[in-house]
Design an enzyme around this catalytic site. Structure first.
Site, PDB file in Angstrom:
ATOM      1  N   LYS A 130       1.058  -1.357  -0.271  1.00 55.02           N
ATOM      2  CA  LYS A 130      -0.202  -0.412   0.386  1.00 55.02           C
ATOM      3  C   LYS A 130       1.323   1.024   0.164  1.00 55.02           C
ATOM      4  CE  LYS A 130      -1.193   1.857   3.627  1.00 55.02           C
ATOM      5  NZ  LYS A 130      -1.140   2.876   5.141  1.00 55.02           N
ATOM      6  N   SER A 131       1.805   1.315   1.008  1.00 58.37           N
ATOM      7  CA  SER A 131       2.193   2.484   1.333  1.00 58.37           C
ATOM      8  C   SER A 131       3.147   2.692  -0.518  1.00 58.37           C
ATOM      9  CB  SER A 131       3.806   2.306   1.956  1.00 58.37           C
ATOM     10  OG  SER A 131       3.708   1.860   3.535  1.00 58.37           O
ATOM     11  N   ARG A 158       2.075   6.115  -3.111  1.00 61.07           N
ATOM     12  CA  ARG A 158       3.454   6.998  -3.132  1.00 61.07           C
ATOM     13  C   ARG A 158       3.542   7.602  -4.607  1.00 61.07           C
ATOM     14  NH1 ARG A 158       4.103   5.494   2.210  1.00 61.07           N
ATOM     15  NH2 ARG A 158       5.656   7.093   2.780  1.00 61.07           N
ATOM     16  N   ARG A 163      -7.887  12.429  13.325  1.00 64.78           N
ATOM     17  CA  ARG A 163      -6.195  12.173  12.905  1.00 64.78           C
ATOM     18  C   ARG A 163      -5.224  13.595  12.569  1.00 64.78           C
ATOM     19  NH1 ARG A 163      -5.608   6.961   8.967  1.00 64.78           N
ATOM     20  NH2 ARG A 163      -3.300   6.940  10.166  1.00 64.78           N
ATOM     21  N   SER A 182       5.094  10.511  10.594  1.00 62.25           N
ATOM     22  CA  SER A 182       6.227  10.006   9.630  1.00 62.25           C
ATOM     23  C   SER A 182       5.939  11.375   8.485  1.00 62.25           C
ATOM     24  CB  SER A 182       7.471   9.218   9.248  1.00 62.25           C
ATOM     25  OG  SER A 182       6.508   8.130   8.292  1.00 62.25           O
ATOM     26  N   SER A 221       8.656   5.575  12.337  1.00 62.87           N
ATOM     27  CA  SER A 221       8.525   5.531  11.096  1.00 62.87           C
ATOM     28  C   SER A 221       9.318   6.008   9.514  1.00 62.87           C
ATOM     29  CB  SER A 221       7.202   5.688  11.388  1.00 62.87           C
ATOM     30  OG  SER A 221       6.016   5.410  11.949  1.00 62.87           O
ATOM     31  N   GLU A 260       3.888  -0.064  12.593  1.00 58.69           N
ATOM     32  CA  GLU A 260       2.376  -0.530  12.611  1.00 58.69           C
ATOM     33  C   GLU A 260       3.101  -2.277  12.616  1.00 58.69           C
ATOM     34  OE1 GLU A 260       4.254  -1.385   7.369  1.00 58.69           O
ATOM     35  OE2 GLU A 260       3.724   1.374   7.750  1.00 58.69           O
ATOM     36  N   HIS A 262      -2.752   6.779  15.656  1.00 54.91           N
ATOM     37  CA  HIS A 262      -3.037   5.559  14.797  1.00 54.91           C
ATOM     38  C   HIS A 262      -4.971   5.513  14.180  1.00 54.91           C
ATOM     39  CE1 HIS A 262       0.443   4.076  12.591  1.00 54.91           C
ATOM     40  NE2 HIS A 262       1.150   5.689  13.315  1.00 54.91           N
ATOM     41  N   ARG A 306      -4.197   2.483  19.001  1.00 53.80           N
ATOM     42  CA  ARG A 306      -4.196   1.119  18.854  1.00 53.80           C
ATOM     43  C   ARG A 306      -3.120   0.761  20.530  1.00 53.80           C
ATOM     44  NH1 ARG A 306      -1.283   0.719  12.933  1.00 53.80           N
ATOM     45  NH2 ARG A 306      -3.329   0.225  11.494  1.00 53.80           N
TER      46      ARG A 306
END
Length: 448
Positions: free
Chosen positions: A30-31, A35, A139, A186, A214, A333, A360, A364
């Site tokens: 996903k990251s 991007r 958030r 981050s 992160s 994560e 997050h 969490r």
């Protein structure tokens, strides 16, 4: 908002009958996908993403870019070079165009969408409104909002420093030097860097707050920028600590194959550790900036062993699970899955450096404490993490709080604890499509 019936449904987490031996193809990162979508949308020429992740977060990103005028064509290739475990040959062709408004962006509860796209929206001609799920309003977004204002953007957020908000796109942004406190995410840094080549002066981002979490994700951003032709000075390349500089310039269209999501491989590797089995994740990269690569070291310390070959990563459990004392600040994560394994270990664990997880998809740290303890565990929150003392656990409902990593953490515990029921397992679709199917296929491959 009408409650989706899937959100309240209970999924009986499968109990492992013995050692698991399976090969599990994990979809794309996903990251990396999100991007890559942003960089391709800002490029001077079309590009390709091959084996992209198709999940809620990435489809929200693609939909938002389309709303801004970017062309995204989806194809399925039969070419062997475009196929593999990680996406069945799917490819997206990204066709940049003049960004424009008026437009509305639905961020869902995707941190990458809510933070990466406001800088892009400043380059659009017209207003771009950002809205999302109720949790997205809670958030932190002030780091991006304040920084963009400092660089010349006009943003209406009624002083909230959060969603919903409207970016008054002017077709360009001056850019320049900015100081931000990115200690809560981050993504504040990555958001500014990704669009910076299109700013008139580029950008110099100077982090001035507490510990920056992160860091692998920022290194991922820098590496991907350089891969499309951007000039970036960063701490890792000999620059000042906590300072990143991006020079203005055109970005190249790329033909990029997306790596499998190593953080999403976590529950499957945990299954090998917990059951004393063996799980192979195909296409695990030899070199990567993904935080999930740290699982090789962490899970080995907790009782397993791994081997990386051209076929992928094979992780083997020893039949024992050991506690761990570990700083997860760079790989936060991974905390829910590690906490789940630690709750089944033979000695206590301390997970440190993750105070930012309170901001997050849910808090969490509080959620893990509550849910593991309600199954009979003994978890205590600390100032920056968790202390976990293993206890004999029992069945019960494991709530997920619309958080995909909470759902997979509950499934991990359910491998070893009878009658665990996961509330809203469908939330895993945020980053891991059909997790229940992958999980049951793994269990059915061979347990003995």
């Amino acid at each position: 908002m009408t409650e989706n019936p899937a959100h309240s449904a209970l999924w009986p987490a499968p109990l492992a009958s013995g050692a698991i031996h399976a090969t599990v193809p994990v979809p794309g990162s996903k990251s990396v996908t999100n991007r890559a979508l942003v960089l391709a949308a800002l490029a001077a020429e079309p590009g390709w993403l091959r084996r992209p992740l198709r999940s809620r977060d990435t489809l929200l990103m693609a939909g938002a870019l389309r709303a801004l005028g970017v062309g995204i064509e989806e194809t399925v290739s039969s070419s062997s070079s475009a196929t593999g475990a990680n996406g069945a040959g799917e490819a997206w062709r990204i066709i940049p165009s003049g960004l424009h408004g008026p437009a509305t962006v639905d961020v869902g509860n995707a941190g990458t969408v809510m933070r990466f796209l406001p800088p892009v929206a400043t380059l659009a001609n017209g207003d771009v409104r950002f809205d999302g799920d109720p949790r997205s309003y809670e958030r932190p977004l002030n780091g991006v909002i304040d920084a963009l204002r400092g660089l010349g953007a006009r943003i209406d957020d009624d002083g909230r420093g959060a969603l919903p908000m409207t970016v008054r796109g002017g077709g360009a942004l001056e850019g320049g030097q900015i100081e931000i406190d990115a200690s809560s995410s981050s993504q504040f840094v990555s958001a500014l860097l990704l669009s910076a080549p299109r700013f008139n002066q580029g950008v110099e981002v100077r982090h001035v707050g507490g510990r920056l979490p992160s860091m692998p994700h920022i290194r991922m951003t820098v590496d991907m920028l350089r891969a499309v032709g951007a000039q970036v000075d960063s701490p890792e390349s000999g620059g000042e600590p906590n300072v990143w500089r991006v020079t203005p310039g055109a970005l190249l269209g790329r033909d990029l194959v997306i790596e499998p999501d190593l953080s999403n491989a976590q529950p499957f590797l945990a299954a090998a550790l917990i059951t004393g089995g063996r799980v192979t994740i195909p296409d695990w990269p030899e070199r990567t900036t993904q935080p999930g690569d740290a699982l090789r070291e962490i899970f080995t310390e907790m009782g397993g062993s791994c081997e990386l070959t051209e076929q992928g990563l094979t992780f083997t459990g020893s039949g024992a699970i050991h506690g761990i004392d570990v700083d997860l600040g760079e790989v936060g994560e991974l905390t829910p899955g590690i906490a789940a394994v630690a709750a089944l270990a033979d000695s206590p664990s301390t997970l440190r450096g993750v105070a930012h997880l309170r901001l997050h998809e849910t808090d969490r740290l509080a959620a893990l404490t509550k849910e593991i303890n309600e199954l009979g565990g003994d978890v205590t929150e600390t100032a920056d993490g968790l202390h976990i003392r293993p206890r004999r656990l029992h069945g019960g409902i494991f709530h997920t709080y619309h958080d995909h990593r909470m759902a997979t953490a509950g499934a991990i515990i359910g491998l070893a604890v009878k009658d665990v029921q996961i509330e809203n397992v469908a939330t895993t679709a945020k980053t891991l499509p059909d997790f229940p199917g992958l999980w049951t296929d793994m269990l059915g491959a061979r347990s003995n």
